[in-house]
Design a protein around this motif. Structure first.
Motif, PDB file in Angstrom:
ATOM      1  N   PHE A 257      29.774  38.048  31.484  1.00 56.35           N
ATOM      2  CA  PHE A 257      30.631  39.125  30.986  1.00 56.35           C
ATOM      3  C   PHE A 257      31.508  39.686  32.100  1.00 56.35           C
ATOM      4  O   PHE A 257      32.682  39.978  31.888  1.00 56.35           O
ATOM      5  N   VAL A 258      30.937  39.834  33.302  1.00 52.64           N
ATOM      6  CA  VAL A 258      31.667  40.533  34.358  1.00 52.64           C
ATOM      7  C   VAL A 258      32.349  39.614  35.377  1.00 52.64           C
ATOM      8  O   VAL A 258      33.289  40.039  36.059  1.00 52.64           O
ATOM      9  N   ALA A 259      31.890  38.349  35.469  1.00 53.39           N
ATOM     10  CA  ALA A 259      32.383  37.482  36.559  1.00 53.39           C
ATOM     11  C   ALA A 259      33.915  37.466  36.692  1.00 53.39           C
ATOM     12  O   ALA A 259      34.446  37.621  37.806  1.00 53.39           O
ATOM     13  N   PRO A 260      34.662  37.308  35.571  1.00 56.68           N
ATOM     14  CA  PRO A 260      36.114  37.216  35.729  1.00 56.68           C
ATOM     15  C   PRO A 260      36.771  38.535  36.185  1.00 56.68           C
ATOM     16  O   PRO A 260      37.969  38.547  36.461  1.00 56.68           O
ATOM     17  N   PHE A 261      35.989  39.603  36.243  1.00 59.49           N
ATOM     18  CA  PHE A 261      36.554  40.902  36.643  1.00 59.49           C
ATOM     19  C   PHE A 261      36.243  41.239  38.108  1.00 59.49           C
ATOM     20  O   PHE A 261      36.736  42.236  38.643  1.00 59.49           O
ATOM     21  N   ILE A 262      35.420  40.416  38.741  1.00 59.50           N
ATOM     22  CA  ILE A 262      34.903  40.757  40.067  1.00 59.50           C
ATOM     23  C   ILE A 262      35.978  40.711  41.159  1.00 59.50           C
ATOM     24  O   ILE A 262      36.050  41.586  42.026  1.00 59.50           O
ATOM     25  N   LYS A 263      36.821  39.697  41.102  1.00 61.61           N
ATOM     26  CA  LYS A 263      37.823  39.523  42.157  1.00 61.61           C
ATOM     27  C   LYS A 263      38.739  40.749  42.261  1.00 61.61           C
ATOM     28  O   LYS A 263      38.996  41.248  43.362  1.00 61.61           O
ATOM     29  N   ASP A 264      39.200  41.218  41.100  1.00 62.91           N
ATOM     30  CA  ASP A 264      40.063  42.397  41.081  1.00 62.91           C
ATOM     31  C   ASP A 264      39.329  43.641  41.561  1.00 62.91           C
ATOM     32  O   ASP A 264      39.919  44.537  42.165  1.00 62.91           O
ATOM     33  N   LYS A 265      38.042  43.685  41.291  1.00 62.82           N
ATOM     34  CA  LYS A 265      37.246  44.838  41.713  1.00 62.82           C
ATOM     35  C   LYS A 265      37.064  44.816  43.233  1.00 62.82           C
ATOM     36  O   LYS A 265      37.238  45.835  43.913  1.00 62.82           O
ATOM     37  N   ILE A 266      36.769  43.633  43.775  1.00 57.54           N
ATOM     38  CA  ILE A 266      36.570  43.510  45.222  1.00 57.54           C
ATOM     39  C   ILE A 266      37.876  43.793  45.972  1.00 57.54           C
ATOM     40  O   ILE A 266      37.891  44.498  46.976  1.00 57.54           O
ATOM     41  N   SER A 267      38.978  43.268  45.431  1.00 53.75           N
ATOM     42  CA  SER A 267      40.258  43.438  46.126  1.00 53.75           C
ATOM     43  C   SER A 267      40.799  44.851  45.990  1.00 53.75           C
ATOM     44  O   SER A 267      41.729  45.229  46.698  1.00 53.75           O
ATOM     45  N   GLY A 268      40.233  45.617  45.075  1.00 52.11           N
ATOM     46  CA  GLY A 268      40.713  46.979  44.872  1.00 52.11           C
ATOM     47  C   GLY A 268      41.895  47.052  43.916  1.00 52.11           C
ATOM     48  O   GLY A 268      42.443  48.126  43.672  1.00 52.11           O
ATOM     49  N   THR A 269      42.307  45.908  43.352  1.00 55.31           N
ATOM     50  CA  THR A 269      43.391  45.911  42.360  1.00 55.31           C
ATOM     51  C   THR A 269      43.000  46.758  41.159  1.00 55.31           C
ATOM     52  O   THR A 269      43.827  47.429  40.551  1.00 55.31           O
TER      53      THR A 269
END
Lengths: 458, 458
Positions: free
Chosen positions: A275-287
């Motif tokens: 559910f969350v994997a595709p949202f992680i990159k944006d969360k880590i980058s602060g986008t």
């Protein structure tokens, strides 16, 4: 406003369905699984003894961020997907909240949960490899049902070791598996060496997931053209489950919805991770700065009260060692009604995300969970699975906070499945005979004492 | 071809959802229901003693072809509708047929069937009238579940008289109804005069639908602000179910699909009537020449072997007399597993359509039905209700005929619901303990002997 109204149910068009899974391994590395004998990272050879080749490749792939979904799997997905994203207008009205509540509903298929997303992929790869049969274990029964459906579709034989007390308490789950052609063996059984040993030592045991894993593994090793598959904890399972998050991301963008928080229940990590994997990159980058919240039962609090350490995935200490939040492989969860969340450990990715502060976790008690489940059932017309109702509880609590503050937060949760085979639990709640349980620190310490005493854990 | 591919799942957009029900009464008249005391057509006053006012108006409305769906009901429909139209690509492949098979799936809601379409309408009108409670009966349990969901949504109390043997055999159906707040009373019960009389005469009876109807009616008459509602047979129920056919018609047009035949199972007529009603006018006028086929169980063959006569709707002989195909109110169907199709009579509209040769009917045996159900479950990933599987049987048979002739017919059927609460039946099929039953002419004659001996029937 009338024209711009967000629909109650939002679907992607067939042409908009994801054709790739999302591989978090390519973005974020977690500590590798270890071979318990050598304490060295597991190799493809180690894993291929038990698992299908392509699944081993996926498990160890840390290069490709997107992995193509084979056309044959897409064909099956088109029967059961896209799952709808629903705006919970009626629940919002009942709660009288300014918050917007959305849920991605994975229960509209006969397995009754998200488990089918990975089951069909695993059965497909087994078929491609020329295997003729698979073995697995099942506790609550969702995974066994999903895999029997997938094996029926691809013409594979399946043996399901079903935790004995579960097979007895849920005869209808067993009947569904058998209708799809799966062979159900209540575990422990006389059909395996490990089963016979356990029965000798504990003649009246109702079985455990750990024992069923061991029997299924033994059976796979001794059967020609047969491998063992499982429905959670490992990275390749989460990979397949990313279809949930990818669809969600696409449909949120299509309808221009910016979530403030993503919530899902968490047992071994399969639905939460997907559910969350595709949202992680944006969360880590602060986008993006949405909150990502995992919800676990207070009776089995792996993330919120566990240790981040190397541990076995099973109580029989046969699996590779995984770096994860764990209550210890010797931890015995109580008879909580959310069978799918009664697991001592946690997928290594989800564990790392929590350890690194990228996601949050919270735990809730069983009666509060069922209170939320009934509120949801009465307003939204879906009887939710006890597991999924953990997410509902937290979504409702967050919506009620918005009522106090006046904030119009957008809350999105994953409704992983339906509760049609959990009616003993609902009856206990209706009759007010349901109880709550929170383990004491002393009880947790007993579980921690079972952690492997190796250098990595010091 | 790739671009023009018909999607596996076809949905209408929210903005395309029907805002009107279709009233077949305005197009085609059937013989009126009669007051059994006066043998005159029933009046609104006769019916209003037991039924809600607005439902009585709908029952007797033969003027308006389209009846607006109140916004509050549309709001609920948006949670559970549109139901998908699915192209059964995987079933076609398994059958190796040139035919195109489509199904409209009504089971994706917790009631597990189409019954919720009318339940929510009936509960809404009861609430509008200022009622505080409703009574009903349920046999297999789908209707009781649907109505308990609708009553929970609108805040109405509900008492469900559940046929005793069904309440005992399906404890989980009962648990769902109770979770939604419905009060379940196994029938016959000590709570009504008629129940006490039956218990005195037959202390060990497992009950019958006819008895449960009588108890529910008595209870409604003696309770303030309470009316009785039912889930099939009457025209206003079919009116609400036309949402199925209207959506189907719209989605077929949207995707440019011209059906060659429409197939659905048939018990009291509620899903069949709603499924086909919007297609009748074109069929009568000759604009379209699709075949319309009702499928009933060989064990309860109202259309294919019944008489077209005035009869009571219940075994207690309390209801108005309806002109319909009937096996006689005294006909006792055997313990067929399709509880929803075990009814002696048939909606008067559906009866007239059959009598006038506008629709066809056929009957199928139980084991053949389950064989089709399992084929469908394994290829399409949905465990169908036994009732719905009657349609699947005939759809498969028609597709296999196409395989012989090479015709690419377009077969559309209604998949009314899921079989999650019918697993005892599936287990009997899996274990090969399921039997078939076809009543003899002598057995049918006993039922016909119970037909009212009135002038209209001579």
């Amino acid at each position: 406003m009338a024209d711009k109204r967000i629909p109650t149910k939002m679907y992607l068009e067939e042409s908009e369905l994801p054709r790739y899974w999302y591989n978090l391994n390519a973005v974020l590395k977690h500590d590798p699984a270890l071979n318990p004998k050598t304490l060295k990272p597991v190799t493809a050879e180690d894993l291929s003894e038990v698992f299908c080749e392509e699944l081993v490749k996926q498990e160890l792939n840390d290069k490709d961020e997107y992995i193509p979904i084979p056309e044959e799997i897409q064909e099956f997905y088109r029967m059961i997907r896209p799952s709808p994203l629903t705006r919970a207008y009626c629940l919002e009205k009942v709660l009288d909240t300014p918050a917007e509540i959305y849920y991605k509903f994975e229960g509209n298929n006969t397995s009754g949960s998200h488990k089918l997303n990975s089951a069909v992929a695993q059965a497909y790869y087994a078929k491609q490899q020329g295997l003729t049969s698979l073995t697995t274990e099942t506790g609550a029964g969702q995974w066994g049902t999903a895999l029997s459906m997938a094996c029926a579709y691809y013409g594979l034989d399946l043996t399901v070791f079903m935790v004995k007390c579960s097979a007895e308490q849920k005869p209808f789950r067993r009947a569904v598996i058998e209708t799809y052609g799966g062979k159900v063996i209540p575990s422990p059984s006389e059909t395996t060496k490990v089963g016979r040993e356990i029965l000798k030592a504990f003649p009246n045991t109702g079985g455990s997931l750990g024992c069923a894993v061991s029997e299924a593994t033994e059976k796979a090793l001794e059967t020609p053209n047969c491998k063992y598959v499982l429905g959670s904890v490992l990275d390749h399972v989460i990979l397949h489950q990313t279809i949930i998050g990818l669809e969600l991301k696409a449909v949120l963008e299509k309808y221009n919805i910016e979530p403030d928080m993503l919530i899902s229940c968490i047992g071994g990590g399969s639905n939460f991770g997907g559910f969350v994997a595709p949202f992680i990159k944006d969360k880590i980058s602060g986008t993006k700065n949405y909150r990502i919240i995992g919800v676990e039962p207070a009776s089995c609090p792996s993330l919120t009260r566990g240790k981040y350490a190397y541990d076995f995935g099973d109580t029989g200490k046969m699996t590779p060692l995984l770096k994860m939040y764990t209550l210890g492989n010797g931890f015995m969860p109580t008879a909580n009604h959310s069978g799918g969340l009664r697991y001592h450990g946690m997928n290594p990715f989800v564990s790392k995300l929590y350890h690194d502060g990228i996601i949050e976790a919270t735990s809730v008690e069983q009666t509060k969970v069922f209170e939320a489940a009934v509120t949801f059932a009465k307003s939204e017309g879906i009887l939710p699975a006890p597991e999924s109702s953990h997410s509902i509880r937290v979504a409702i609590d967050e919506a009620l906070k918005c009522k106090e503050t006046g904030e119009k937060k957008k809350i999105v949760f994953c409704l992983t499945g339906t509760g049609y085979f959990d009616l003993k639990a609902y009856t206990a709640y209706n009759n007010k005979t349901m109880t709550d349980y929170i383990p004491t620190d002393e009880e947790l310490q007993k579980g921690f004492d079972s952690l492997p005493n190796i250098e990595h854990n010091k």
